[in-house]
Motif scaffolding. Structure first.
Motif, PDB file in Angstrom:
ATOM      1  N   GLY A  85       0.806  -1.223   0.000  1.00 21.06           N
ATOM      2  CA  GLY A  85       0.000   0.000   0.000  1.00 21.06           C
ATOM      3  C   GLY A  85       0.831   1.261   0.000  1.00 21.06           C
ATOM      4  O   GLY A  85       0.513   2.228  -0.700  1.00 21.06           O
ATOM      5  N   ARG A  86       1.918   1.262   0.816  1.00 18.74           N
ATOM      6  CA  ARG A  86       2.712   2.478   0.926  1.00 18.74           C
ATOM      7  C   ARG A  86       4.197   2.133   0.943  1.00 18.74           C
ATOM      8  O   ARG A  86       4.585   1.055   1.384  1.00 18.74           O
ATOM      9  CB  ARG A  86       2.363   3.239   2.206  1.00 18.74           C
ATOM     10  CG  ARG A  86       0.960   3.859   2.213  1.00 18.74           C
ATOM     11  CD  ARG A  86       0.736   4.613   3.512  1.00 18.74           C
ATOM     12  NE  ARG A  86       0.798   3.718   4.668  1.00 18.74           N
ATOM     13  CZ  ARG A  86       1.041   4.124   5.906  1.00 18.74           C
ATOM     14  NH1 ARG A  86       1.323   5.389   6.151  1.00 18.74           N
ATOM     15  NH2 ARG A  86       1.042   3.263   6.911  1.00 18.74           N
ATOM     16  N   ASP A  94       7.400   4.036   2.529  1.00 17.60           N
ATOM     17  CA  ASP A  94       7.811   5.137   3.390  1.00 17.60           C
ATOM     18  C   ASP A  94       9.298   5.417   3.173  1.00 17.60           C
ATOM     19  O   ASP A  94      10.146   4.555   3.402  1.00 17.60           O
ATOM     20  CB  ASP A  94       7.545   4.771   4.850  1.00 17.60           C
ATOM     21  CG  ASP A  94       7.809   5.938   5.796  1.00 17.60           C
ATOM     22  OD1 ASP A  94       8.174   7.022   5.296  1.00 17.60           O
ATOM     23  OD2 ASP A  94       7.638   5.763   7.016  1.00 17.60           O
ATOM     24  N   HIS A 120      11.232   3.840  -7.802  1.00 23.44           N
ATOM     25  CA  HIS A 120      10.115   4.104  -8.720  1.00 23.44           C
ATOM     26  C   HIS A 120       9.588   2.806  -9.326  1.00 23.44           C
ATOM     27  O   HIS A 120       8.366   2.595  -9.404  1.00 23.44           O
ATOM     28  CB  HIS A 120      10.574   5.043  -9.831  1.00 23.44           C
ATOM     29  CG  HIS A 120       9.612   5.127 -10.981  1.00 23.44           C
ATOM     30  ND1 HIS A 120       8.432   5.822 -10.926  1.00 23.44           N
ATOM     31  CD2 HIS A 120       9.655   4.562 -12.229  1.00 23.44           C
ATOM     32  CE1 HIS A 120       7.784   5.697 -12.066  1.00 23.44           C
ATOM     33  NE2 HIS A 120       8.508   4.942 -12.876  1.00 23.44           N
ATOM     34  N   ALA A 155       7.608   0.834  -6.622  1.00 23.21           N
ATOM     35  CA  ALA A 155       6.301   1.428  -6.331  1.00 23.21           C
ATOM     36  C   ALA A 155       5.345   1.277  -7.501  1.00 23.21           C
ATOM     37  O   ALA A 155       4.148   1.002  -7.313  1.00 23.21           O
ATOM     38  CB  ALA A 155       6.487   2.906  -5.984  1.00 23.21           C
ATOM     39  N   GLY A 208       1.888  -0.641  -7.395  1.00 21.16           N
ATOM     40  CA  GLY A 208       0.853   0.380  -7.289  1.00 21.16           C
ATOM     41  C   GLY A 208       0.852   1.053  -5.930  1.00 21.16           C
ATOM     42  O   GLY A 208      -0.206   1.469  -5.440  1.00 21.16           O
ATOM     43  N   ALA A 209       2.022   1.160  -5.310  1.00 24.47           N
ATOM     44  CA  ALA A 209       2.124   1.711  -3.967  1.00 24.47           C
ATOM     45  C   ALA A 209       2.282   3.223  -4.010  1.00 24.47           C
ATOM     46  O   ALA A 209       2.743   3.796  -5.008  1.00 24.47           O
ATOM     47  CB  ALA A 209       3.303   1.077  -3.232  1.00 24.47           C
ATOM     48  N   GLN A 210       1.936   3.865  -2.894  1.00 25.24           N
ATOM     49  CA  GLN A 210       2.049   5.307  -2.778  1.00 25.24           C
ATOM     50  C   GLN A 210       3.338   5.653  -2.032  1.00 25.24           C
ATOM     51  O   GLN A 210       3.644   5.089  -0.990  1.00 25.24           O
ATOM     52  CB  GLN A 210       0.839   5.867  -2.015  1.00 25.24           C
ATOM     53  CG  GLN A 210       0.870   7.378  -1.848  1.00 25.24           C
ATOM     54  CD  GLN A 210      -0.341   7.884  -1.093  1.00 25.24           C
ATOM     55  OE1 GLN A 210      -1.207   7.085  -0.700  1.00 25.24           O
ATOM     56  NE2 GLN A 210      -0.403   9.191  -0.881  1.00 25.24           N
ATOM     57  N   LEU A 211       4.116   6.614  -2.584  1.00 25.08           N
ATOM     58  CA  LEU A 211       5.355   7.039  -1.958  1.00 25.08           C
ATOM     59  C   LEU A 211       5.071   8.106  -0.907  1.00 25.08           C
ATOM     60  O   LEU A 211       4.312   9.051  -1.153  1.00 25.08           O
ATOM     61  CB  LEU A 211       6.328   7.589  -3.007  1.00 25.08           C
ATOM     62  CG  LEU A 211       6.873   6.580  -4.030  1.00 25.08           C
ATOM     63  CD1 LEU A 211       7.727   7.298  -5.074  1.00 25.08           C
ATOM     64  CD2 LEU A 211       7.695   5.514  -3.334  1.00 25.08           C
ATOM     65  N   GLU A 212       5.687   7.947   0.264  1.00 21.52           N
ATOM     66  CA  GLU A 212       5.496   8.907   1.355  1.00 21.52           C
ATOM     67  C   GLU A 212       6.843   9.254   1.970  1.00 21.52           C
ATOM     68  O   GLU A 212       7.785   8.464   1.938  1.00 21.52           O
ATOM     69  CB  GLU A 212       4.580   8.318   2.444  1.00 21.52           C
ATOM     70  CG  GLU A 212       3.159   8.044   1.993  1.00 21.52           C
ATOM     71  CD  GLU A 212       2.317   7.446   3.114  1.00 21.52           C
ATOM     72  OE1 GLU A 212       2.917   7.113   4.154  1.00 21.52           O
ATOM     73  OE2 GLU A 212       1.102   7.316   2.945  1.00 21.52           O
TER      74      GLU A 212
END
Length: 369
Positions: free
Chosen positions: A44-45, A47, A63, A66, A70-74
């Protein structure tokens, strides 16, 4: 000692959270790419708060990971986020061959591009012509700024050195005009009118026009190549740096030489062409040279000579300005010198022929037929 790149995987509701840490430079990645590839299940994420340093390779690995999950970069710093965004742009596939376009659209596109280039060139030539006029007026007001030695050297290159080739060309053209004219006029029993044809056509049109074409191919190309090479080697920039105007030092001597020598070369070419026509008339038509000269004096009005002498300096101005303008447009590489030299010759000849047609209509309109 900077910490090598590493990550920790946490599971929350069957969704993984990958926390990256350490130095993501290529020298500190070690087996990290293989271990990231081994991560399975939904992510999911990602970090990035623990990432201390990152380079292009590290940004590409993050990149790719992710994007695959389909993960979100935080938690990425501004520099890291910008670097990851840039490497992501290069992921788009690049086609080896451009997509085929309809022939009609391709032709219209090429016509539009050629029209745009022609418009820009004419606009540039007009601007350069204006700059030449301003420089000429400045030199008229301050005659001491005229570089006499440079002008004399250009007079020799443009005029004296061209006498042989222009004389040979004109002599042969006079023979061709007389021979072809006599063949056609023989059908009507008017071979003697060949003298009229040679005299009027030579003084009024071909003498100056063919000279302009020869000067454009010989001197106009030399102007473009010389100035283009100087522009490429930054000699012109150096002249500006030390306070020397390239327009006064390089352009005006060439313009003056072309304007002064074109009438002389045009008259010389016309006389030699007349001699060539007289030679053929004496050999093929049994017309004595004395009769030929007397007939030339009767049938060639002085206005024909005036027409040629009025057109000649205008043609010389066009040839010099076109050659110098194209030479000063050279940039980037040596291939540009060849391209600009070719453009200078083609454009000079084209403009000369267009102006010759204009002069023909104008002088007919004023009654100099």
């Amino acid at each position: 000692m900077m910490q090598s790149a590493d990550f920790q995987e946490e599971r929350r509701d069957d969704v993984a959270i990958v926390r990256l840490s350490g130095n993501f430079a290529v020298a500190h990645l070690d087996t990290l790419p293989d271990r990231l590839d081994a991560v399975s299940g939904p992510v999911g994420r990602v970090d990035m708060a623990g990432v201390t340093h990152i380079d292009t390779i590290g940004a590409w690995i993050i990149h790719r990971f992710a994007a695959r999950h389909g993960a979100q970069l935080e938690g990425a710093s501004d520099d890291a986020a910008r670097l990851i965004a840039e490497v992501g742009k290069d992921e788009d596939p690049v086609s080896i061959r451009p997509d085929a376009s309809p022939p009609l659209l391709r032709v219209l596109g090429e016509i539009g591009a050629a029209t745009r280039i022609a418009g820009e060139t004419m606009y540039g030539l007009l601007g350069f012509f204006g700059a030449t006029l301003i420089t000429a007026w400045s030199m008229i007001r301050h005659p001491s700024r005229v570089r006499v030695h440079a002008v004399v050297q250009r007079l020799e290159v443009v005029g004296v050195s061209a006498l042989a080739i222009i004389g040979l060309m004109s002599f042969l053209i006079g023979i061709v005009i007389a021979q072809q004219g006599s063949v056609q006029l023989r059908q009507f029993g008017l071979e003697v009118m060949t003298i009229n044809l040679v005299g009027r056509l030579t003084f009024r049109e071909l003498g100056v026009l063919m000279t302009a074409i020869m000067v454009a191919g010989r001197s106009g190309s030399a102007f473009a190549a010389q100035l283009g090479t100087m522009k490429l080697t930054e000699e012109i920039d150096a002249m500006r740096t030390i306070g020397v105007s390239p327009m006064e030092a390089l352009v005006m001597p060439r313009v003056i030489a072309a304007v002064v020598m074109m009438p002389l070369l045009g008259f010389y070419a016309s006389i030699v062409a007349i001699i060539g026509g007289g030679f053929l008339c004496a050999v093929a038509l049994d017309i004595p040279p004395v009769t030929f000269v007397q007939r030339i004096r009767e049938v060639v009005p002085i206005t024909d000579v005036y027409v040629g002498m009025i057109k000649a300096p205008v043609f010389g101005l066009i040839i010099a300005i076109t050659g110098c303008f194209q030479g000063l447009q050279v940039k980037a590489n040596a291939e540009e010198v060849g391209n600009r030299t070719t453009a200078a010759v083609v454009q000079a000849i084209f403009i000369v022929i267009v102006l010759d047609a204009f002069f023909a209509v104008f002088f007919t309109w004023v009654g100099w037929i």
